[in-house]
Design an enzyme around this catalytic site. Structure first.
Site, PDB file in Angstrom:
ATOM      1  N   HIS A   1      -2.845  11.873 -54.243  1.00  0.00           N
ATOM      2  CA  HIS A   1      -3.710  11.418 -53.250  1.00  0.00           C
ATOM      3  C   HIS A   1      -3.966  12.061 -52.099  1.00  0.00           C
ATOM      4  O   HIS A   1      -5.199  12.027 -51.906  1.00  0.00           O
ATOM      5  CB  HIS A   1      -2.757   9.697 -52.780  1.00  0.00           C
ATOM      6  CG  HIS A   1      -3.337   8.658 -53.374  1.00  0.00           C
ATOM      7  ND1 HIS A   1      -4.893   8.204 -54.146  1.00  0.00           N
ATOM      8  CD2 HIS A   1      -2.839   7.628 -54.269  1.00  0.00           C
ATOM      9  CE1 HIS A   1      -4.080   7.164 -54.277  1.00  0.00           C
ATOM     10  NE2 HIS A   1      -3.561   6.120 -54.794  1.00  0.00           N
TER      11      HIS A   1
ATOM     12  N   HIS B   1       1.772  10.903 -58.315  1.00  0.00           N
ATOM     13  CA  HIS B   1       1.108  10.018 -57.955  1.00  0.00           C
ATOM     14  C   HIS B   1       0.376  10.010 -56.655  1.00  0.00           C
ATOM     15  O   HIS B   1      -1.319  10.145 -55.865  1.00  0.00           O
ATOM     16  CB  HIS B   1       0.871   9.060 -58.368  1.00  0.00           C
ATOM     17  CG  HIS B   1       0.101   7.948 -58.174  1.00  0.00           C
ATOM     18  ND1 HIS B   1      -1.148   7.589 -59.259  1.00  0.00           N
ATOM     19  CD2 HIS B   1      -0.546   7.078 -57.206  1.00  0.00           C
ATOM     20  CE1 HIS B   1      -2.021   6.685 -58.626  1.00  0.00           C
ATOM     21  NE2 HIS B   1      -1.749   5.749 -57.722  1.00  0.00           N
ATOM     22  N   GLU B   2       1.444   9.757 -55.185  1.00  0.00           N
ATOM     23  CA  GLU B   2       1.365   9.774 -53.666  1.00  0.00           C
ATOM     24  C   GLU B   2       0.416  11.020 -53.482  1.00  0.00           C
ATOM     25  O   GLU B   2      -0.199  11.292 -52.272  1.00  0.00           O
ATOM     26  CB  GLU B   2       2.497   9.207 -53.428  1.00  0.00           C
ATOM     27  CG  GLU B   2       2.790   8.486 -53.742  1.00  0.00           C
ATOM     28  CD  GLU B   2       2.063   6.903 -52.799  1.00  0.00           C
ATOM     29  OE1 GLU B   2       1.297   6.662 -51.817  1.00  0.00           O
ATOM     30  OE2 GLU B   2       1.082   6.360 -53.958  1.00  0.00           O
TER      31      GLU B   2
ATOM     32  N   GLU C   1      -7.699   5.727 -57.384  1.00  0.00           N
ATOM     33  CA  GLU C   1      -6.205   5.174 -58.208  1.00  0.00           C
ATOM     34  C   GLU C   1      -6.786   6.782 -59.325  1.00  0.00           C
ATOM     35  O   GLU C   1      -6.218   6.806 -59.803  1.00  0.00           O
ATOM     36  CB  GLU C   1      -6.773   3.922 -58.877  1.00  0.00           C
ATOM     37  CG  GLU C   1      -6.020   2.975 -57.047  1.00  0.00           C
ATOM     38  CD  GLU C   1      -4.935   3.093 -56.794  1.00  0.00           C
ATOM     39  OE1 GLU C   1      -3.834   3.938 -57.486  1.00  0.00           O
ATOM     40  OE2 GLU C   1      -4.632   3.772 -55.576  1.00  0.00           O
TER      41      GLU C   1
HETATM   42 ZN   LIG Z   1      -2.631   5.170 -55.809  1.00  0.00          ZN
END
Ligand SMILES: [Zn+2]
Length: 257
Positions: free
Chosen positions: A138, A134-135, A189
């Site tokens: 981003h 997830h990071e 997100e």
């Molecule tokens: Zn996030």
């Protein structure tokens, strides 16, 4: 007469404004160049790690460091395929020995995970892969650059001209730091969830762990929200949306493991 107009428009767009992200196609606010974003993030990263070192907060737990590196190495290999310019990034991961429930990946692949989140949430390898996936998503999706642009826009009094001219990185390093504390947008997100679960599946990590990870994160919110949730506000339907992605991710995961 139309060419000078286009040239002016392109120049303006390259300095200030919105650009379509090359991975997601979404329009993003861009007030700093990719190079400035990466250079100032690298500077902020070095500062963060040297402060952690001084305070004795860089984890010396060899087993945990190796475990995290083994997981992130597999994710990085897939990130380079998903977004080829990231092959040139100076990827790096640190384990910070603090009880904080947090993890991040700066622009340019500078990552950290905190012992607090691993221990308190009793994260499995698959769950660590989901949070770091997830990071990393981003970072691949330019969300850090977007946050830095917002941090600059918030600093109304700053000399935006000199920032844009890129001559003074010392102005930008604090911006990179501030950017790390700003919440991502809900749109960011959802994107990071979508690309992160796929990145992890391609690296051979169980997509079902994404759902478990966020359930654990939610459960931990009882004693005040984890720091991670203040920078990663939940799209209301996060767990449902991840659950809905699992069936299409399973074949990718089965093939990769
Ligand atoms: Zn996030």
């Amino acid at each position: 007469m139309k060419y000078p107009l286009i040239a002016t428009a392109l120049l303006a767009a390259s300095l200030v404004g919105c650009q379509a992200n090359p991975v997601s196609g979404r329009q993003q606010l861009v007030l700093v160049s990719e190079e400035q974003t990466q250079a100032s993030s690298a500077q902020a990263y070095t500062q963060t790690l040297s402060e952690a070192q001084k305070q004795g907060k860089l984890s010396t737990d060899a087993a945990l460091n190796n475990r995290v590196s083994r997981i992130t190495d597999r994710l990085i290999a897939e990130a380079k395929l998903m977004y080829p310019p990231s092959r040139d990034w100076q990827w790096s991961v640190a384990v910070i020995d603090e009880p904080t429930l947090n993890a991040w990946c700066m622009p340019g692949g500078k990552m950290a995970i905190y012992t607090g989140i691993v221990q308190k949430l009793k994260l499995t390898d698959d769950e660590i892969a989901q949070i770091m996936g997830h990071e990393i998503a981003h970072a691949l999706l330019g969300h850090g650059r977007e946050r830095m642009s917002r941090a600059i826009a918030m600093q109304g009094g700053m000399q935006i001209g000199s920032i844009l001219a890129g001559r003074d990185l010392s102005i930008l390093a604090p911006v990179a730091d501030i950017a790390l504390t700003l919440p991502h947008s809900r749109a960011s997100e959802s994107e990071a969830d979508r690309y992160g679960i796929e990145l992890a599946a391609r690296a051979g990590f169980d997509p079902r762990a994404a759902v478990r990870l966020w359930e654990k994160m939610d459960a931990a919110s009882g004693n005040g929200p984890p720091q991670f949730l203040s920078t990663h506000p939940a799209p209301g339907n996060r767990i449902q949306a991840l659950n809905a992605l699992v069936p299409q991710m399973m074949p990718i995961y089965e093939k990769a493991r």
